[in-house]
Design an enzyme around this catalytic site. Structure first.
Site, PDB file in Angstrom:
ATOM      1  N   LYS A   1      -1.743   1.222   5.300  1.00 49.01           N
ATOM      2  CA  LYS A   1      -3.136   0.975   4.932  1.00 49.01           C
ATOM      3  C   LYS A   1      -3.768  -0.119   5.803  1.00 49.01           C
ATOM      4  O   LYS A   1      -4.976  -0.133   6.014  1.00 49.01           O
ATOM      5  CB  LYS A   1      -3.244   0.563   3.462  1.00 49.01           C
ATOM      6  CG  LYS A   1      -2.639   1.541   2.448  1.00 49.01           C
ATOM      7  CD  LYS A   1      -3.460   2.798   2.302  1.00 49.01           C
ATOM      8  CE  LYS A   1      -3.049   3.657   1.110  1.00 49.01           C
ATOM      9  NZ  LYS A   1      -1.730   4.291   1.228  1.00 49.01           N
TER      10      LYS A   1
HETATM   11  C1  LIG Z   1      -1.267   5.584   1.004  1.00 49.98           C
HETATM   12  C2  LIG Z   1       0.130   5.879   1.415  1.00 49.98           C
HETATM   13  C3  LIG Z   1       0.547   7.190   1.731  1.00 49.98           C
HETATM   14  C4  LIG Z   1      -0.355   8.393   1.594  1.00 49.98           C
HETATM   15  O1  LIG Z   1      -1.365   8.423   2.558  1.00 49.98           O
HETATM   16  P1  LIG Z   1      -2.636   9.381   2.362  1.00 49.98           P
HETATM   17  O2  LIG Z   1      -3.565   9.001   3.451  1.00 49.98           O
HETATM   18  O3  LIG Z   1      -3.184   9.044   0.999  1.00 49.98           O
HETATM   19  O4  LIG Z   1      -2.172  10.777   2.440  1.00 49.98           O
HETATM   20  C5  LIG Z   1       1.853   7.372   2.168  1.00 49.98           C
HETATM   21  N1  LIG Z   1       2.710   6.338   2.253  1.00 49.98           N
HETATM   22  C6  LIG Z   1       2.353   5.067   1.944  1.00 49.98           C
HETATM   23  C7  LIG Z   1       3.364   3.966   2.036  1.00 49.98           C
HETATM   24  C8  LIG Z   1       1.047   4.783   1.520  1.00 49.98           C
HETATM   25  O5  LIG Z   1       0.701   3.515   1.219  1.00 49.98           O
END
Ligand SMILES: *Cc1c(COP(=O)(O)O)cnc(C)c1O
Length: 499
Positions: A112
């Site tokens: 993120k």
């Molecule tokens: C948010 C997240 C995901 C999923 O990503 P999306 O963009 O929602 O598909 C996968 N792994 C981790 C560690 C995340 O924080």
């Protein structure tokens, strides 16, 4: 470059408008009316460029109402030495076809950060053009990773305040400590008695409450959103697929022009959708492999065309993928139908009313050509963590392990030996308990989060990120717990205003 809405294709807006507003007023998502194209020379030009420059070149194709100077300052401010690796998003070779794209070297150790370190810059620029100099208030409901990444991204950013609500028993001990110890003069954190849905519902209610909006306006403040449907979070994610491709050329794994596959552990469909945009822009990508945990709604959809959210919700060891409504899928369907907003409204109306929708014919064919999909359960995830470590000496987190598991099954079944980039979305030390259990094949020796971190370091020799280790023994700064009904009051308190 213009933007429109997935539910109203006649709308036209600039990037700043899309980013400042987050979601279109009729409920649709902002999408670019056309996808910019790149060629082999453009990609060649990325090979020796640092990450910040790669980001500038790609983002300037989309954010055309931001000046070059502005974008350059934004990316330079976002992708700094706060990323623990100078490459920002390094690529590591796993075996002859699999390459791991590590997206978790940012300050909060989850992918993120790749978008949320940049979003505050994009948003304040947008707000100065769109919201007339009002202070921007970011409200976030989080199930873990987003809240911390948003807090770190927005902390002490002039002209912004950020408030995060998390379910008191719905996040991991490490995630909770990361949020409650957050530094910064413009941040607030509050736990909610209830689950993630209660926090999310409360935040949505506050966002749309005319009284709250009016009260904020009197104090020269306005709401904005940092959640994953904001175009300002998606655009930065396109960059790292180009970056990974450039790195594969640089280290001799591929020639420029050679096709790759991309495998992504998927929840809200944002990360894999960014890979789709990269592909449409001309990045030589063959298949997009969508990996899910036991919450396999996308596996079913991408193979049969039926999206059915009325299914048991599973709590898994990869919690950031415990999602039954993948919001960003709406953007993909809009693009694949050639911008048919009527079809999008019908499908998502069906989803809201009946809990499901179905696509067929040419649309399903397109989905099946572009995507492969697969899923695994917690046992498969643990097996993969152990196997990847034992065979390659590489320690991966639970989300990444889901992707590796699904990729291995795909390669086995299809015989497809195309070089493949696997997105790695979190540091293994964010999920120490599950990772340690997978490596030892049994229970951890201790219940303490930091004892487990040390145990995992000792057993694997892989150092834990400093920003997690230094949390040990830190006293929480935010200890407030409230009910859903008390959230508005907490917002006012945290903003230092009375209604
Ligand atoms: C948010 C997240 C995901 C999923 O990503 P999306 O963009 O929602 O598909 C996968 N792994 C981790 C560690 C995340 O924080």
């Amino acid at each position: 470059m213009n933007y429109t809405s997935t539910r109203n294709s006649s709308l036209r807006a600039e990037a700043s408008f899309a980013i400042a507003h987050g979601i279109s007023e009729e409920g649709g998502l902002f999408v670019p009316t056309s996808i910019p194209k790149t060629d082999a020379a453009f990609i060649e030009g990325l090979v020796n460029a640092p990450y910040v420059e790669r980001a500038n070149r790609i983002l300037s194709l989309y954010l055309t109402d931001y000046t070059h100077e502005e974008l350059a300052a934004d990316t330079a401010g976002a992708y700094t030495e706060r990323f623990g690796d100078p490459a920002v998003a390094p690529v590591k070779r796993l075996d002859d076809t699999a390459h791991i794209l590590e997206l978790w070297h940012g300050p909060t150790c989850a992918f993120k950060d790749m978008a949320l370190q940049l979003l505050p810059y994009l948003l304040t620029g947008a707000a100065s053009r769109v919201s007339g100099g009002k202070e921007t208030v970011i409200l976030v409901a989080t199930s873990g990773d987003t809240g911390k990444a948003a807090l770190e991204g927005f902390r002490d950013v002039p002209g912004t305040k950020i408030l995060v609500f998390f379910p008191s028993d719905g996040v991991s001990p490490m995630q909770k400590l990361q949020m409650t110890t957050q530094a910064g003069e413009n941040v607030g954190v509050c736990a909610i008695r209830g689950n993630f849905d209660d926090a999310q519902t409360g935040v949505k209610r506050i966002f749309t409450s005319p009284e709250v909006i009016e009260t904020l306006a009197r104090h020269n403040m306005t709401f904005s959103s940092a959640n994953s449907i904001n175009w300002g979070r998606l655009a930065p994610q396109i960059v790292y697929y180009f970056s990974a491709y450039a790195d594969l050329i640089k280290n001799g794994a591929i020639r420029n022009g050679e096709k790759i596959n991309v495998t992504v552990p998927t929840g809200n469909f944002g990360n894999i959708l960014a890979a789709y945009y990269a592909r449409e822009m001309g990045l030589p990508v063959n298949r997009l492999i969508c990996a899910s945990n036991e919450n396999d709604v996308l596996t079913e959809f991408l193979t049969t065309g039926r999206y059915n959210r009325r299914r048991p919700f599973h709590t898994t060891v990869s919690p950031s993928m415990d999602i039954l409504i993948s919001s960003n899928l709406e953007r993909l369907l809009w693009h694949l139908t050639g911008g048919d907003d009527e079809t999008v409204r019908r499908l998502f109306g069906d989803l809201a009313e009946k809990g499901e929708y179905t696509v067929d014919g040419g649309l399903l064919e397109k989905l099946r050509t572009l995507f492969a999909a697969g899923c695994t359960d917690d046992a498969g995830t643990a097996k993969t963590i152990a196997a990847v470590f034992n065979e390659h000496g590489y320690l991966c987190d639970t989300h990444t392990a889901v992707a590796v598991n699904v990729y291995n099954a795909y390669r086995e079944k299809t015989g497809d030996r195309t070089p493949t980039v696997i997105a790695s979305t979190a540091s293994p030390y964010k999920f120490s308990k599950a990772v340690l259990g997978a490596i030892t094949g049994g229970a951890a020796g201790s219940d303490s989060e930091f004892d487990m971190v040390e145990e995992l370091e000792r057993l694997t020799g892989v150092p834990a990120p400093e920003q997690l280790k230094t949390l040990r023994g830190k006293a929480p700064r935010f200890t407030d717990v409230c009910t859903g009904d008390e959230m508005t009051d907490r917002v006012y308190r945290l903003l230092g205003i009375a209604d």
